[in-house]
Motif scaffolding. Structure first.
Motif, PDB file in Angstrom:
ATOM      1  N   LEU A 120     -28.143  -5.434  27.677  1.00 27.42           N
ATOM      2  CA  LEU A 120     -28.938  -4.541  28.516  1.00 27.42           C
ATOM      3  C   LEU A 120     -30.123  -5.282  29.131  1.00 27.42           C
ATOM      4  CD1 LEU A 120     -29.816  -1.861  29.698  1.00 27.42           C
ATOM      5  CD2 LEU A 120     -30.752  -1.232  27.467  1.00 27.42           C
ATOM      6  N   THR A 121     -30.786  -6.106  28.347  1.00 29.32           N
ATOM      7  CA  THR A 121     -31.899  -6.906  28.861  1.00 29.32           C
ATOM      8  C   THR A 121     -31.437  -7.791  30.009  1.00 29.32           C
ATOM      9  OG1 THR A 121     -33.054  -6.919  26.737  1.00 29.32           O
ATOM     10  CG2 THR A 121     -33.586  -8.693  28.267  1.00 29.32           C
ATOM     11  N   GLY A 122     -30.291  -8.428  29.839  1.00 24.11           N
ATOM     12  CA  GLY A 122     -29.765  -9.298  30.884  1.00 24.11           C
ATOM     13  C   GLY A 122     -29.448  -8.560  32.169  1.00 24.11           C
ATOM     14  N   VAL A 123     -28.862  -7.375  32.062  1.00 24.03           N
ATOM     15  CA  VAL A 123     -28.502  -6.605  33.254  1.00 24.03           C
ATOM     16  C   VAL A 123     -29.745  -6.072  33.958  1.00 24.03           C
ATOM     17  CG1 VAL A 123     -27.256  -4.580  34.088  1.00 24.03           C
ATOM     18  CG2 VAL A 123     -26.228  -6.027  32.334  1.00 24.03           C
ATOM     19  N   LEU A 124     -30.740  -5.626  33.192  1.00 21.78           N
ATOM     20  CA  LEU A 124     -31.998  -5.181  33.800  1.00 21.78           C
ATOM     21  C   LEU A 124     -32.671  -6.320  34.555  1.00 21.78           C
ATOM     22  CD1 LEU A 124     -33.474  -3.069  30.866  1.00 21.78           C
ATOM     23  CD2 LEU A 124     -32.789  -2.180  33.091  1.00 21.78           C
ATOM     24  N   LEU A 125     -32.701  -7.479  33.941  1.00 25.17           N
ATOM     25  CA  LEU A 125     -33.328  -8.626  34.590  1.00 25.17           C
ATOM     26  C   LEU A 125     -32.528  -9.055  35.816  1.00 25.17           C
ATOM     27  CD1 LEU A 125     -35.650 -10.632  34.521  1.00 25.17           C
ATOM     28  CD2 LEU A 125     -34.279 -12.081  33.013  1.00 25.17           C
ATOM     29  N   ALA A 126     -31.207  -8.968  35.742  1.00 23.32           N
ATOM     30  CA  ALA A 126     -30.368  -9.316  36.886  1.00 23.32           C
ATOM     31  C   ALA A 126     -30.693  -8.436  38.089  1.00 23.32           C
ATOM     32  CB  ALA A 126     -28.890  -9.171  36.512  1.00 23.32           C
ATOM     33  N   ASP A 127     -30.892  -7.146  37.851  1.00 23.95           N
ATOM     34  CA  ASP A 127     -31.251  -6.246  38.951  1.00 23.95           C
ATOM     35  C   ASP A 127     -32.598  -6.632  39.553  1.00 23.95           C
ATOM     36  OD1 ASP A 127     -30.746  -3.456  40.323  1.00 23.95           O
ATOM     37  OD2 ASP A 127     -32.842  -3.453  39.659  1.00 23.95           O
ATOM     38  N   LEU A 128     -33.547  -6.992  38.716  1.00 25.48           N
ATOM     39  CA  LEU A 128     -34.864  -7.401  39.204  1.00 25.48           C
ATOM     40  C   LEU A 128     -34.767  -8.680  40.023  1.00 25.48           C
ATOM     41  CD1 LEU A 128     -37.872  -6.827  39.238  1.00 25.48           C
ATOM     42  CD2 LEU A 128     -38.074  -8.007  37.033  1.00 25.48           C
ATOM     43  N   VAL A 129     -33.925  -9.609  39.586  1.00 20.56           N
ATOM     44  CA  VAL A 129     -33.719 -10.856  40.329  1.00 20.56           C
ATOM     45  C   VAL A 129     -33.199 -10.567  41.735  1.00 20.56           C
ATOM     46  CG1 VAL A 129     -32.281 -12.929  40.470  1.00 20.56           C
ATOM     47  CG2 VAL A 129     -33.376 -12.332  38.313  1.00 20.56           C
ATOM     48  N   VAL A 130     -32.217  -9.685  41.838  1.00 18.37           N
ATOM     49  CA  VAL A 130     -31.634  -9.359  43.143  1.00 18.37           C
ATOM     50  C   VAL A 130     -32.679  -8.724  44.050  1.00 18.37           C
ATOM     51  CG1 VAL A 130     -29.953  -7.902  44.323  1.00 18.37           C
ATOM     52  CG2 VAL A 130     -29.280  -9.168  42.277  1.00 18.37           C
ATOM     53  N   LEU A 170     -35.572 -15.361  34.180  1.00 19.35           N
ATOM     54  CA  LEU A 170     -34.118 -15.444  34.055  1.00 19.35           C
ATOM     55  C   LEU A 170     -33.712 -16.742  33.375  1.00 19.35           C
ATOM     56  CD1 LEU A 170     -31.306 -14.264  34.847  1.00 19.35           C
ATOM     57  CD2 LEU A 170     -31.491 -15.572  36.975  1.00 19.35           C
ATOM     58  N   ALA A 171     -34.321 -17.847  33.756  1.00 15.47           N
ATOM     59  CA  ALA A 171     -33.984 -19.138  33.153  1.00 15.47           C
ATOM     60  C   ALA A 171     -34.281 -19.157  31.656  1.00 15.47           C
ATOM     61  CB  ALA A 171     -34.760 -20.253  33.855  1.00 15.47           C
ATOM     62  N   ALA A 216     -32.460 -20.242  44.267  1.00 14.17           N
ATOM     63  CA  ALA A 216     -31.868 -18.989  44.739  1.00 14.17           C
ATOM     64  C   ALA A 216     -30.355 -18.919  44.514  1.00 14.17           C
ATOM     65  CB  ALA A 216     -32.212 -18.770  46.204  1.00 14.17           C
ATOM     66  N   PRO A 217     -29.568 -19.918  44.932  1.00  9.64           N
ATOM     67  CA  PRO A 217     -28.120 -19.820  44.710  1.00  9.64           C
ATOM     68  C   PRO A 217     -27.753 -19.774  43.234  1.00  9.64           C
ATOM     69  CG  PRO A 217     -28.642 -21.528  46.322  1.00  9.64           C
ATOM     70  CD  PRO A 217     -29.924 -21.134  45.686  1.00  9.64           C
ATOM     71  N   ALA A 218     -28.436 -20.553  42.420  1.00  7.25           N
ATOM     72  CA  ALA A 218     -28.148 -20.555  40.983  1.00  7.25           C
ATOM     73  C   ALA A 218     -28.486 -19.205  40.361  1.00  7.25           C
ATOM     74  CB  ALA A 218     -28.941 -21.667  40.296  1.00  7.25           C
ATOM     75  N   ALA A 219     -29.568 -18.601  40.822  1.00  3.09           N
ATOM     76  CA  ALA A 219     -29.953 -17.289  40.297  1.00  3.09           C
ATOM     77  C   ALA A 219     -28.898 -16.240  40.630  1.00  3.09           C
ATOM     78  CB  ALA A 219     -31.311 -16.887  40.849  1.00  3.09           C
ATOM     79  N   ARG A 220     -28.349 -16.297  41.842  1.00  3.43           N
ATOM     80  CA  ARG A 220     -27.301 -15.343  42.227  1.00  3.43           C
ATOM     81  C   ARG A 220     -26.058 -15.510  41.354  1.00  3.43           C
ATOM     82  NH1 ARG A 220     -28.751 -11.136  45.792  1.00  3.43           N
ATOM     83  NH2 ARG A 220     -30.345 -11.937  47.212  1.00  3.43           N
TER      84      ARG A 220
END
Length: 454
Positions: free
Chosen positions: A162-172, A198-199, A231-235
């Protein structure tokens, strides 16, 4: 919504969050707000979609919770802000829930989809004063635990994912804003902070990804090529996190973002609250597991729970608060005005951490905190009652783990105080507290007072 005098911020920012100068990103309006005409069309489409779903659900076939038009409703609320939502839509949503209940078709525990509908729908018509739990959508996110057996490993896995998915949304969201703003300094600073968080995800949510290579790539890009190269790595890391998440969890994360304004900063603020809630929840859970281990005379096991969560706490504090420091004071003033009554001190996991850790003299119910927990067994009292019967090495290990967690928890609260001073200064806090002064005093309160006195 009737326009009001700007609150606590720049003169070109209306209270609903819209910037008169069209600025987006940090200090401005969120992407996707649209024009007055597009918002009016979104309202018509949403009303039509909810009406059609309600008619079908009250027919002979029974409600199809998977078919509820979440995307329409959430999209409309994110365009307008909950504070400016059309009364006719709010009334329609209230009626939809009431109709399902009156028809005897509300069985929230029958499936994840039914539970999500039953838990989420009231958030769309929350009244003032607003509660912290409803504002942050915390109960909706508990769907992450749906398939968990409640054991330590399953609970950790669910929280990390859940933490990972929440952070993924914030990254986008922040990456898209950076692209849209053409790389403005404030937005670049925010986006870089989010990429750095994220890293460092393996430090506080190591089970979020079985293969950490995508996260390693983000870290390498930041170190070697700077923000532009990240940016590309984060995506790619975002895609990896979302790919392994169940559909129900992805939907819950999507719908648990119902901002009250159209400010871009509020999206970050809500996601940050949700991330910290996961951190508080895992500390509370570790303390409860530790209590049970101590009562069973397994001090080494109790120490392991605390050592693990202490590492998670240390790993999360710096990167997550770094993101919060990018909040402009004028934006927070607008958010505070619309969320009166909601305060992080109402957080259930946060309260549970301090309640499970030790009994505190003179602790009484306070309205701003909401209901307090009453527990017979706390870790401090159980430890002091049993420590004399354990091997010296095991007793010492558990004591050190308790002291270390205590130091980390207080360090986290001191960081919170520092961030608050930067953003709001010494103005009164939410939930009836004294603001930064309250936080400073709270940071001096140990989790285990009797250990701290030794």
């Amino acid at each position: 919504m009737t326009e009001k005098t700007p609150v606590g911020g720049s003169a070109d920012q209306r209270e609903d969050g819209q910037r008169e100068d069209g600025q987006i990103g940090v200090g401005g309006t969120a992407l996707g707000r649209g024009s007055r005409a597009s918002r009016a069309q979104a309202l018509r489409d949403t009303v039509d979609a909810v009406t059609a779903w309600s008619h079908e659900s009250l027919g002979n076939g029974g409600p199809d919770f998977t078919g509820f038009p979440y995307e329409r409703v959430v999209g409309y609320y994110q365009q307008t802000g909950k504070a400016a939502a059309a009364p006719e839509l709010v009334a329609l949503l209230r009626g939809a829930r009431l109709g399902i209940e009156c028809a005897g078709r509300a069985r929230p525990w029958s499936s994840p989809d039914a539970w999500l509908f039953d838990t989420w729908l009231p958030l769309t018509f929350t009244d003032r004063p607003m509660s912290y739990v409803s504002y942050a959508g915390n109960d909706v996110l508990r769907i992450a635990e749906w398939n968990s057996d409640g054991g330590p490993e399953a609970a950790e896995r669910a929280d990390d994912l859940l933490t990972g998915v929440l952070l993924a949304d914030l990254v986008v969201r922040e990456s898209d804003a950076l692209t849209a703003t053409g790389g403005g300094d404030r937005q670049r600073s925010r986006t870089t902070a989010v990429w750095q968080a994220l890293a460092r995800l393996p430090e506080y949510a190591p089970l979020a990804l079985a293969d950490t290579a995508p996260l390693d790539a983000v870290r390498s890009a930041l170190a070697e090529g700077g923000p532009d190269a990240a940016a590309p790595a984060a995506r790619e890391a975002v895609d990896a996190l979302r790919t392994q998440a169940p559909a129900a969890l992805l939907r819950a994360v999507e719908v648990a973002l119902l901002p009250v304004t159209t400010l871009h900063d509020e999206r970050m603020f809500i996601r940050s609250i949700q991330l910290f809630e996961r951190l508080f929840a895992r500390v509370a859970r570790a303390l409860m597991f530790a209590v049970e281990s101590v009562r069973a005379d397994r001090p080494a096991e109790a120490a392991a729970f605390l050592e693990t969560v202490g590492t998670r706490l240390a790993g999360a504090t710096s990167p997550l608060y770094r993101v919060l420091t990018t909040m402009p004071p004028e934006s927070f003033a607008v958010i505070r005005d619309h969320t009166h009554g909601a305060s992080a001190i109402q957080s259930r996991p946060y309260q549970l951490v301090e309640t499970v850790s030790a009994k505190r003299a003179g602790e009484v119910h306070s309205p701003e905190k909401g209901p307090l927990f009453a527990l017979d067994a706390t870790l401090q009292e159980q430890f002091l009652a049993r420590v004399g019967g354990w091997p010296t090495a095991e007793a010492r290990r558990l004591e050190e783990a308790m002291r270390s967690l205590d130091a980390g928890w207080r360090g986290m609260k001191r960081t919170h105080w520092g961030v608050t001073m930067k953003i709001i200064g010494r103005v009164p806090g939410t939930g009836g507290t004294a603001g930064a002064d309250y936080l400073k005093a709270a940071a001096d309160m140990p989790l285990f007072p009797q250990l701290a006195a030794v």
